[in-house]
Design an enzyme around this catalytic site. Structure first.
Site, PDB file in Angstrom:
ATOM      1  CG  ASP A 102       6.766   5.661   5.403  1.00  0.00           C
ATOM      2  OD1 ASP A 102       5.886   6.521   5.588  1.00  0.00           O
ATOM      3  OD2 ASP A 102       6.655   4.720   4.576  1.00  0.00           O
TER       4      ASP A 102
HETATM    5  N1  URA Z   1       6.038   6.007  -0.045  1.00  0.00           N
HETATM    6  C1  URA Z   1       6.219   5.219   1.037  1.00  0.00           C
HETATM    7  O1  URA Z   1       5.714   4.115   1.103  1.00  0.00           O
HETATM    8  N2  URA Z   1       6.962   5.681   2.043  1.00  0.00           N
HETATM    9  C2  URA Z   1       7.582   6.905   2.030  1.00  0.00           C
HETATM   10  O2  URA Z   1       8.277   7.264   2.986  1.00  0.00           O
HETATM   11  C3  URA Z   1       7.392   7.700   0.886  1.00  0.00           C
HETATM   12  C4  URA Z   1       6.615   7.239  -0.134  1.00  0.00           C
END
Ligand code: URA
Length: 240
Positions: A102
């Protein structure tokens, strides 16, 4: 393969730049100047360009310590992408992120131009472990360890595969390490939401058996060796 393809695969420039370098006589093959871009060469040939030895590499694999604020994509109209962090030397490889973090997640992101490899490590069937360090608003207890082991039911009804939770600090604000072997959308954040807590910081620290090199500053990359790449596909990283 053609000499210009050999050099392009090694990231030496655009096809046009490479053809120019060849016609200018800057390229030698096995000790002889070669001015024809279509000359057949193979991986074992000794190729020099501008006096520098070029070792043939069809695919490259980079470990990035992704900072917050960049999206895991190759292009975007509005936001900065992880490719914007790469230096000139990687400009002519068609790199892409193998998997996503993310925009506000940090840590180990793999960039490669090897589509098959990316497919393999992302395939749910291969179950490559991914380990994250997370800071959580809310208390995490040994009860949660069991719940994560048994699978957590997310808000959309999906039950996660068994995951391993290690509590580093428990309290109003907790710190944990969590290892999952799948990669559902926002999986870690949703797993903690499902137990009534909230992820406030997330960093991926390992893929398979390969841990993020802590010497890499945020935004930096390093090229992975064959042995390191094998540690990713090797799968389990000892947390499970
Ligand atoms: N899980 C999440 O919630 N975000 C990420 O970036 C990776 C795994």
């Amino acid at each position: 393969m053609r000499l210009d393809k050999f050099l392009a695969d090694c990231g030496l420039g655009s096809r046009k730049d490479i053809k120019k370098m060849i016609s200018k006589g800057l390229v030698t093959v096995n000790g002889t100047v070669c001015k024809a871009a279509q000359t057949a060469v193979d991986e074992g040939d000794e190729v020099y360009c501008g006096g520098k030895k070029i070792n043939y590499e069809k695919f490259i694999y980079l470990m990035m310590n992704k900072p917050q604020g960049y999206i895991s994509a190759t292009e975007d109209k509005h936001k900065k992408t992880v490719l914007d962090l790469l230096g000139e030397e990687y400009k002519y490889f068609t790199l892409f992120p193998a998997g996503r973090l993310d925009i506000d997640t940090e840590g180990f992101l793999l960039l490669t131009n090897d589509g098959n490899f990316a497919h393999n490590i992302l395939s749910p069937k291969k179950h490559v472990d991914k380990t994250y360090f997370a800071e959580i608003n809310g208390e995490i207890t040994s009860e949660h360890i069991k719940m994560f082991e048994n699978g957590i039911t997310l808000e959309d009804g999906y039950k996660t595969l068994p995951s391993t939770l290690k509590i580093l600090k428990s309290g109003e604000k907790s710190q944990v390490e969590i290892t999952v072997c799948e990669g559902k959308f926002h999986q870690i954040k949703r797993m903690f939401e499902a137990i009534g807590t909230h992820v406030v910081y997330l960093k991926r620290i390992a893929m398979g058996n390969l841990f993020l090199d802590e010497n890499l500053k945020k935004g930096e990359v390093k090229k992975l060796t064959k042995e390191e790449i094998e540690k990713i596909i090797g799968g389990k990283n000892g947390h499970n």
